[in-house]
Write a protein that holds these residues in place. Structure first.
Motif, mmCIF file in Angstrom:
data_model
loop_
_atom_site.group_PDB
_atom_site.id
_atom_site.type_symbol
_atom_site.label_atom_id
_atom_site.label_comp_id
_atom_site.label_asym_id
_atom_site.label_seq_id
_atom_site.Cartn_x
_atom_site.Cartn_y
_atom_site.Cartn_z
ATOM 1 N N GLY A 1 -1.590 -34.804 12.728
ATOM 2 C CA GLY A 1 -1.129 -36.184 12.825
ATOM 3 C C GLY A 1 -0.901 -36.838 11.479
ATOM 4 O O GLY A 1 0.002 -37.652 11.316
ATOM 5 N N ASP A 2 -1.692 -36.484 10.488
ATOM 6 C CA ASP A 2 -1.557 -37.050 9.142
ATOM 7 C C ASP A 2 -0.538 -36.303 8.292
ATOM 8 O O ASP A 2 -0.299 -36.675 7.145
ATOM 9 C CB ASP A 2 -2.911 -37.050 8.423
ATOM 10 C CG ASP A 2 -3.897 -38.024 9.052
ATOM 11 O OD1 ASP A 2 -3.449 -38.968 9.734
ATOM 12 O OD2 ASP A 2 -5.113 -37.840 8.854
ATOM 13 N N GLY A 3 0.039 -35.232 8.835
ATOM 14 C CA GLY A 3 1.024 -34.451 8.081
ATOM 15 C C GLY A 3 0.416 -33.548 7.026
ATOM 16 O O GLY A 3 1.092 -33.132 6.084
ATOM 17 N N LEU A 4 -0.855 -33.221 7.183
ATOM 18 C CA LEU A 4 -1.550 -32.400 6.187
ATOM 19 C C LEU A 4 -1.656 -30.934 6.583
ATOM 20 O O LEU A 4 -2.078 -30.114 5.774
ATOM 21 C CB LEU A 4 -2.957 -32.968 5.940
ATOM 22 C CG LEU A 4 -3.016 -34.428 5.483
ATOM 23 C CD1 LEU A 4 -4.465 -34.894 5.408
ATOM 24 C CD2 LEU A 4 -2.307 -34.588 4.148
ATOM 25 N N ALA A 5 -1.296 -30.598 7.805
ATOM 26 C CA ALA A 5 -1.425 -29.213 8.270
ATOM 27 C C ALA A 5 -0.169 -28.428 7.961
ATOM 28 O O ALA A 5 0.938 -28.956 8.011
ATOM 29 C CB ALA A 5 -1.697 -29.194 9.769
ATOM 30 N N GLY A 6 -0.338 -27.183 7.633
ATOM 31 C CA GLY A 6 0.802 -26.303 7.409
ATOM 32 C C GLY A 6 1.428 -26.472 6.045
ATOM 33 O O GLY A 6 1.125 -27.387 5.287
ATOM 34 N N ALA A 7 2.322 -25.549 5.735
ATOM 35 C CA ALA A 7 3.056 -25.582 4.471
ATOM 36 C C ALA A 7 4.307 -26.431 4.653
ATOM 37 O O ALA A 7 5.106 -26.179 5.535
ATOM 38 C CB ALA A 7 3.431 -24.167 4.058
ATOM 39 N N THR A 8 4.453 -27.455 3.820
ATOM 40 C CA THR A 8 5.579 -28.373 3.935
ATOM 41 C C THR A 8 6.734 -27.913 3.062
ATOM 42 O O THR A 8 6.562 -27.651 1.883
ATOM 43 C CB THR A 8 5.165 -29.794 3.526
ATOM 44 O OG1 THR A 8 4.064 -30.190 4.339
ATOM 45 C CG2 THR A 8 6.291 -30.775 3.712
ATOM 46 N N THR A 9 7.924 -27.811 3.686
ATOM 47 C CA THR A 9 9.142 -27.451 2.975
ATOM 48 C C THR A 9 10.251 -28.377 3.436
ATOM 49 O O THR A 9 10.556 -28.431 4.623
ATOM 50 C CB THR A 9 9.539 -25.986 3.282
ATOM 51 O OG1 THR A 9 8.419 -25.141 3.043
ATOM 52 C CG2 THR A 9 10.705 -25.554 2.428
ATOM 53 N N ASN A 10 10.853 -29.106 2.503
ATOM 54 C CA ASN A 10 11.954 -30.025 2.817
ATOM 55 C C ASN A 10 11.604 -31.010 3.932
ATOM 56 O O ASN A 10 12.400 -31.282 4.810
ATOM 57 C CB ASN A 10 13.230 -29.254 3.187
ATOM 58 C CG ASN A 10 13.757 -28.439 2.045
ATOM 59 O OD1 ASN A 10 13.558 -28.787 0.881
ATOM 60 N ND2 ASN A 10 14.435 -27.352 2.355
#
Length: 159
Positions: free
Chosen positions: A25-34
């Motif tokens: 929910g906070d956008g902290l999970a996983g590897a972020t790309t673009n």
């Protein structure tokens, strides 16, 4: 969101799951790309058969729905979160179809009260097809299908 401890859960497992959900929910999970993230979903909570995914999800969240309709908190204690209003409509229609009884269909008003000097433009811009196709937050759907005994949430906009 509230998580409850089941018979086979341990507290640490429940805390780990809650932390994982919060990170998503906070956008902290996983590897972020673009601006997009790839999140690994554990196989024990993953819906595997895409053809019956909606049915499986409804059965998982609302087990034995028909036999539990009279239980006061049955629907209150469960929820399916959906990313779009189109998904919400699909889920509501699927669950309503499963309920016993005759469907009642209610349609919203779809006419325009046009000012005389702008009547040509307004009738073209706000045709019934366009008005009936609007599906956005804050407006009721054009077509509401309900059955006797179906749970309904009534909201009152005091703004």
């Amino acid at each position: 969101m509230r998580l409850s401890l089941g018979a086979n859960n341990n507290i640490q497992e429940l805390r780990n799951f809650a932390e994982w959900l919060l990170n998503i929910g906070d956008g902290l999970a996983g590897a972020t790309t673009n601006g997009e993230s790839i999140i690994h979903i554990p196989s024990d909570i993953l819906v595997k058969n895409s053809e019956t995914a909606l049915d499986d999800l409804i059965d998982f969240v609302y087990p034995d729905m028909l036999s539990n309709l009279s239980i006061e908190n049955y629907f209150k204690d469960r929820a399916i979160l959906a990313p779009t209003l189109d998904c919400v409509i699909d889920i509501n229609n699927k669950m309503t179809a499963e309920l016993p009884g005759q469907e009642r269909v209610y349609l919203c008003s779809d006419s325009v009260c046009a000012e005389e000097e702008k009547i040509e433009f307004e009738l073209d811009a706000f045709s019934p097809e366009i008005l009936n196709g609007i599906n956005c937050l804050g407006l009721p759907p054009h077509k509401l299908v309900v059955k006797v005994g179906a749970p309904v949430i009534l909201l009152w906009n005091i703004d």
